[in-house]
Design a protein around this motif. Structure first.
Motif, PDB file in Angstrom:
ATOM      1  N   MET A   1     -11.172 -43.292   5.216  1.00 28.53           N
ATOM      2  CA  MET A   1      -9.968 -43.766   5.893  1.00 28.53           C
ATOM      3  C   MET A   1     -10.235 -45.129   6.511  1.00 28.53           C
ATOM      4  O   MET A   1     -11.228 -45.326   7.183  1.00 28.53           O
ATOM      5  N   LYS A   2      -9.364 -46.057   6.307  1.00 31.75           N
ATOM      6  CA  LYS A   2      -9.593 -47.429   6.756  1.00 31.75           C
ATOM      7  C   LYS A   2      -9.241 -47.563   8.238  1.00 31.75           C
ATOM      8  O   LYS A   2      -8.165 -47.191   8.670  1.00 31.75           O
ATOM      9  N   ARG A   3     -10.156 -48.137   9.018  1.00 26.41           N
ATOM     10  CA  ARG A   3      -9.910 -48.309  10.447  1.00 26.41           C
ATOM     11  C   ARG A   3      -8.808 -49.331  10.714  1.00 26.41           C
ATOM     12  O   ARG A   3      -8.213 -49.333  11.783  1.00 26.41           O
ATOM     13  N   ILE A   4      -8.513 -50.203   9.756  1.00 25.99           N
ATOM     14  CA  ILE A   4      -7.457 -51.205   9.943  1.00 25.99           C
ATOM     15  C   ILE A   4      -6.103 -50.554  10.183  1.00 25.99           C
ATOM     16  O   ILE A   4      -5.205 -51.147  10.752  1.00 25.99           O
ATOM     17  N   VAL A   5      -5.971 -49.291   9.772  1.00 33.07           N
ATOM     18  CA  VAL A   5      -4.729 -48.552  10.013  1.00 33.07           C
ATOM     19  C   VAL A   5      -4.382 -48.587  11.492  1.00 33.07           C
ATOM     20  O   VAL A   5      -3.248 -48.814  11.879  1.00 33.07           O
ATOM     21  N   PHE A   6      -5.375 -48.381  12.369  1.00 29.25           N
ATOM     22  CA  PHE A   6      -5.084 -48.384  13.791  1.00 29.25           C
ATOM     23  C   PHE A   6      -4.832 -49.785  14.310  1.00 29.25           C
ATOM     24  O   PHE A   6      -4.013 -49.996  15.202  1.00 29.25           O
ATOM     25  N   VAL A   7      -5.514 -50.776  13.755  1.00 30.86           N
ATOM     26  CA  VAL A   7      -5.268 -52.166  14.162  1.00 30.86           C
ATOM     27  C   VAL A   7      -3.813 -52.522  13.934  1.00 30.86           C
ATOM     28  O   VAL A   7      -3.174 -53.156  14.765  1.00 30.86           O
ATOM     29  N   TRP A   8      -3.259 -52.111  12.790  1.00 32.37           N
ATOM     30  CA  TRP A   8      -1.842 -52.352  12.525  1.00 32.37           C
ATOM     31  C   TRP A   8      -0.986 -51.691  13.600  1.00 32.37           C
ATOM     32  O   TRP A   8       0.017 -52.233  14.027  1.00 32.37           O
ATOM     33  N   LEU A   9      -1.387 -50.520  14.054  1.00 34.91           N
ATOM     34  CA  LEU A   9      -0.605 -49.824  15.070  1.00 34.91           C
ATOM     35  C   LEU A   9      -0.511 -50.640  16.352  1.00 34.91           C
ATOM     36  O   LEU A   9       0.510 -50.655  17.022  1.00 34.91           O
ATOM     37  N   LEU A  10      -1.595 -51.297  16.712  1.00 37.34           N
ATOM     38  CA  LEU A  10      -1.577 -52.092  17.932  1.00 37.34           C
ATOM     39  C   LEU A  10      -0.545 -53.204  17.858  1.00 37.34           C
ATOM     40  O   LEU A  10       0.000 -53.625  18.872  1.00 37.34           O
ATOM     41  N   LEU A  11      -0.256 -53.664  16.656  1.00 42.10           N
ATOM     42  CA  LEU A  11       0.720 -54.736  16.488  1.00 42.10           C
ATOM     43  C   LEU A  11       2.146 -54.221  16.553  1.00 42.10           C
ATOM     44  O   LEU A  11       3.070 -54.961  16.849  1.00 42.10           O
ATOM     45  N   LEU A  12       2.342 -52.939  16.267  1.00 33.91           N
ATOM     46  CA  LEU A  12       3.701 -52.418  16.143  1.00 33.91           C
ATOM     47  C   LEU A  12       4.492 -52.531  17.437  1.00 33.91           C
ATOM     48  O   LEU A  12       5.695 -52.752  17.426  1.00 33.91           O
TER      49      LEU A  12
ATOM     50  N   ASN B   1     -10.553 -41.838  13.224  1.00 32.35           N
ATOM     51  CA  ASN B   1     -11.963 -41.610  13.559  1.00 32.35           C
ATOM     52  C   ASN B   1     -12.516 -40.349  12.920  1.00 32.35           C
ATOM     53  O   ASN B   1     -13.721 -40.083  13.000  1.00 32.35           O
ATOM     54  N   GLN B   2     -11.627 -39.544  12.323  1.00 31.24           N
ATOM     55  CA  GLN B   2     -12.023 -38.285  11.696  1.00 31.24           C
ATOM     56  C   GLN B   2     -11.375 -38.197  10.322  1.00 31.24           C
ATOM     57  O   GLN B   2     -10.429 -37.440  10.109  1.00 31.24           O
ATOM     58  N   PRO B   3     -11.829 -38.982   9.349  1.00 26.20           N
ATOM     59  CA  PRO B   3     -11.174 -39.007   8.042  1.00 26.20           C
ATOM     60  C   PRO B   3     -11.414 -37.733   7.251  1.00 26.20           C
ATOM     61  O   PRO B   3     -12.333 -36.967   7.532  1.00 26.20           O
ATOM     62  N   SER B   4     -10.564 -37.509   6.257  1.00 34.02           N
ATOM     63  CA  SER B   4     -10.709 -36.357   5.373  1.00 34.02           C
ATOM     64  C   SER B   4     -10.082 -36.677   4.027  1.00 34.02           C
ATOM     65  O   SER B   4      -9.267 -37.604   3.911  1.00 34.02           O
TER      66      SER B   4
ATOM     67  N   TYR C   1       0.706 -44.111   9.408  1.00 34.31           N
ATOM     68  CA  TYR C   1      -0.457 -44.526  10.176  1.00 34.31           C
ATOM     69  C   TYR C   1      -1.136 -43.306  10.780  1.00 34.31           C
ATOM     70  O   TYR C   1      -0.489 -42.313  11.075  1.00 34.31           O
ATOM     71  N   ALA C   2      -2.436 -43.410  10.980  1.00 32.39           N
ATOM     72  CA  ALA C   2      -3.213 -42.304  11.535  1.00 32.39           C
ATOM     73  C   ALA C   2      -3.552 -42.559  12.996  1.00 32.39           C
ATOM     74  O   ALA C   2      -3.914 -43.683  13.366  1.00 32.39           O
ATOM     75  N   PRO C   3      -3.466 -41.544  13.843  1.00 32.60           N
ATOM     76  CA  PRO C   3      -3.956 -41.689  15.216  1.00 32.60           C
ATOM     77  C   PRO C   3      -5.482 -41.731  15.222  1.00 32.60           C
ATOM     78  O   PRO C   3      -6.125 -41.353  14.239  1.00 32.60           O
ATOM     79  N   LEU C   4      -6.063 -42.159  16.311  1.00 33.69           N
ATOM     80  CA  LEU C   4      -7.515 -42.210  16.405  1.00 33.69           C
ATOM     81  C   LEU C   4      -8.127 -40.810  16.456  1.00 33.69           C
ATOM     82  O   LEU C   4      -9.216 -40.579  15.941  1.00 33.69           O
ATOM     83  N   VAL C   5      -7.433 -39.880  17.101  1.00 36.54           N
ATOM     84  CA  VAL C   5      -7.983 -38.545  17.395  1.00 36.54           C
ATOM     85  C   VAL C   5      -9.294 -38.716  18.171  1.00 36.54           C
ATOM     86  O   VAL C   5     -10.340 -38.167  17.820  1.00 36.54           O
ATOM     87  N   ASP C   6      -9.213 -39.513  19.219  1.00 34.06           N
ATOM     88  CA  ASP C   6     -10.364 -39.724  20.091  1.00 34.06           C
ATOM     89  C   ASP C   6     -10.225 -38.857  21.336  1.00 34.06           C
ATOM     90  O   ASP C   6      -9.361 -37.971  21.396  1.00 34.06           O
ATOM     91  N   SER C   7     -11.053 -39.106  22.324  1.00 31.30           N
ATOM     92  CA  SER C   7     -11.025 -38.280  23.540  1.00 31.30           C
ATOM     93  C   SER C   7      -9.700 -38.414  24.278  1.00 31.30           C
ATOM     94  O   SER C   7      -9.232 -37.453  24.910  1.00 31.30           O
TER      95      SER C   7
ATOM     96  N   ASP D   1       3.761 -31.749  23.584  1.00 31.03           N
ATOM     97  CA  ASP D   1       2.392 -32.251  23.559  1.00 31.03           C
ATOM     98  C   ASP D   1       2.210 -33.299  22.462  1.00 31.03           C
ATOM     99  O   ASP D   1       1.533 -34.323  22.656  1.00 31.03           O
ATOM    100  N   ILE D   2       2.793 -33.040  21.290  1.00 30.56           N
ATOM    101  CA  ILE D   2       2.667 -33.979  20.173  1.00 30.56           C
ATOM    102  C   ILE D   2       3.329 -35.313  20.516  1.00 30.56           C
ATOM    103  O   ILE D   2       2.771 -36.390  20.264  1.00 30.56           O
ATOM    104  N   LEU D   3       4.522 -35.259  21.099  1.00 28.21           N
ATOM    105  CA  LEU D   3       5.222 -36.487  21.454  1.00 28.21           C
ATOM    106  C   LEU D   3       4.496 -37.262  22.543  1.00 28.21           C
ATOM    107  O   LEU D   3       4.430 -38.492  22.514  1.00 28.21           O
ATOM    108  N   LYS D   4       3.929 -36.536  23.505  1.00 25.99           N
ATOM    109  CA  LYS D   4       3.201 -37.205  24.587  1.00 25.99           C
ATOM    110  C   LYS D   4       1.970 -37.919  24.035  1.00 25.99           C
ATOM    111  O   LYS D   4       1.681 -39.073  24.402  1.00 25.99           O
ATOM    112  N   ALA D   5       1.240 -37.264  23.148  1.00 28.71           N
ATOM    113  CA  ALA D   5       0.058 -37.887  22.552  1.00 28.71           C
ATOM    114  C   ALA D   5       0.431 -39.067  21.663  1.00 28.71           C
ATOM    115  O   ALA D   5      -0.364 -39.992  21.474  1.00 28.71           O
ATOM    116  N   SER D   6       1.639 -39.042  21.127  1.00 28.04           N
ATOM    117  CA  SER D   6       2.087 -40.090  20.206  1.00 28.04           C
ATOM    118  C   SER D   6       2.567 -41.342  20.923  1.00 28.04           C
ATOM    119  O   SER D   6       2.713 -42.399  20.290  1.00 28.04           O
TER     120      SER D   6
END
Length: 360
Positions: free
Chosen positions: A1-12, A149-152, A170-176, A194-199
């Motif tokens: 899974m490409k980490r750039i996916v999350f970088v794009w999210l920061l721009l959104l 951070n947890q690809p599959s 786009y994928a979330p980080l699934v970090d702490s 819970d899903i909406l809050k995390a999103s």
């Protein structure tokens, strides 16, 4: 899974969320290399137009064999450009695997759109909602969340399938930070709050939660689509393989979003009055007009009045008022305002505040 996916999210968050999807009218296909030149092109154009019609309409179930056959007969005349190259991959031929050639085909947008409209099908433009994908999979009695951070393998296959449909996923980080708000039990149970809050930290337009399991030897893929101002849409698909079930889920998600945003040709276009406050200068006026004209469901736009900082447009729609509102909500340039029942023709009036933000 490409980490750039999350970088794009920061721009959104600064882009008004929606994504301009490129290459809707292009497709790369592989065909048997032993075909004669014309047969090879005919095969490639047919395969490519199938992919493009699926992506642009978003409605796979409406693309009947009759419609596809008709498209195959005309596809060569819609080709803007194509290229052919040798590849090391093989394709399945009549007698097993065969050497392949890769053909990159781009069709004229106008030709494809006209064909879809003529068949009574929708046209879903390039301005599409960003989708955050939460994935959890059960295997050998344990459940695990996957993300940037947890690809599959399943996550990668979902991304590849989404690309085929023109869905900007786009994928979330699934970090702490994510796990503190959304644990595996809440995601598995599709707990909306819970899903909406995390999103919230990712600021996408739409959230898609997917859980994968096995039941009696078959793959089960359940999903929940969360969109603003709509109740949750639940889907459950059972397939012989996980890949088959995931493909079916993406087909259904694409159809749902096409229903929400795509334009349709109407015998009598819907008419709207759109009033916008806070348009203080020519630059804002030009930006607003260009933006409204770019919305897929807008067929015609006419300026009817300018009074102080308020402008009013007469708008003809290829679609419903609801689709227009949904499309505007993908950009932060306009903020919805309440309409007074005392307004002239209040049932056909929509009011906005010009913010000057977003894509314009």
């Amino acid at each position: 899974m490409k980490r750039i996916v999350f970088v794009w999210l920061l721009l959104l968050s600064s882009m008004g969320h929606a994504v301009q999807v490129s290459n809707l009218y292009s497709s790369v296909v592989q065909v048997p290399a032993n075909l004669e030149d014309q047969a090879l092109l005919n095969r490639a154009f047919a395969d490519a137009i199938d992919n493009v019609l699926l992506r642009v309409s978003g409605q796979p179930n409406d693309l009947s064999s009759q419609i596809l056959t008709k498209a195959h007969r005309s596809a060569a005349g819609w080709v803007a450009q194509h290229s052919i190259r040798d590849v090391v991959e093989t394709v399945q031929g009549d007698n097993g695997p065969e050497a392949a050639k890769e053909v990159n085909v781009t069709f004229y947008k106008e030709s494809v759109d006209r064909f879809l409209f003529d068949q009574g099908l929708p046209v879903w433009g390039s301005n599409r909602p960003s989708i955050l994908l939460w994935l959890i999979e059960e295997s050998s009695g344990s459940r695990k969340m996957f993300g940037a951070n947890q690809p599959s393998t399943a996550l990668s296959e979902l991304f590849d399938g989404a690309k085929l449909h023109g869905l900007p996923v786009y994928a979330p980080l699934v970090d702490s930070v994510d796990r503190e708000v959304l644990d595996s039990s809440a995601l598995w149970g599709f707990f909306e709050e819970d899903i909406l809050k995390a999103s919230e930290r990712y600021q996408t337009d739409v959230v898609l939660a997917v859980r994968i399991s096995q039941y009696r030897g078959e793959a089960v893929v359940d999903s929940m689509l969360l969109s603003p101002n709509q109740s949750a849409r639940l889907l459950s698909v059972t397939g012989a393989t996980k890949q088959e079930a995931m493909r079916e889920v993406l087909l259904k998600v694409s159809a749902m979003l096409s229903d929400r945003y795509a334009s349709t040709r109407l015998a009598n276009p819907n008419e709207l009055y759109v009033k916008v406050n806070g348009v203080s200068d020519y630059r804002a006026m030009s930006s607003l007009k260009n933006y409204l004209s770019s919305i897929d469901v807008v067929k015609q736009l006419q300026l009817s009045s300018i009074v102080g900082g308020q402008v009013e447009f007469n708008v003809s729609l290829n679609g419903t008022e609801e689709k227009f509102k949904n499309s505007v909500a993908l950009n932060s340039l306009l903020a919805a305002l309440p309409v007074s029942p005392l307004d002239y023709d209040a049932s056909h009036v929509i009011k906005y505040q010009y913010t000057g933000k977003g894509n314009n």
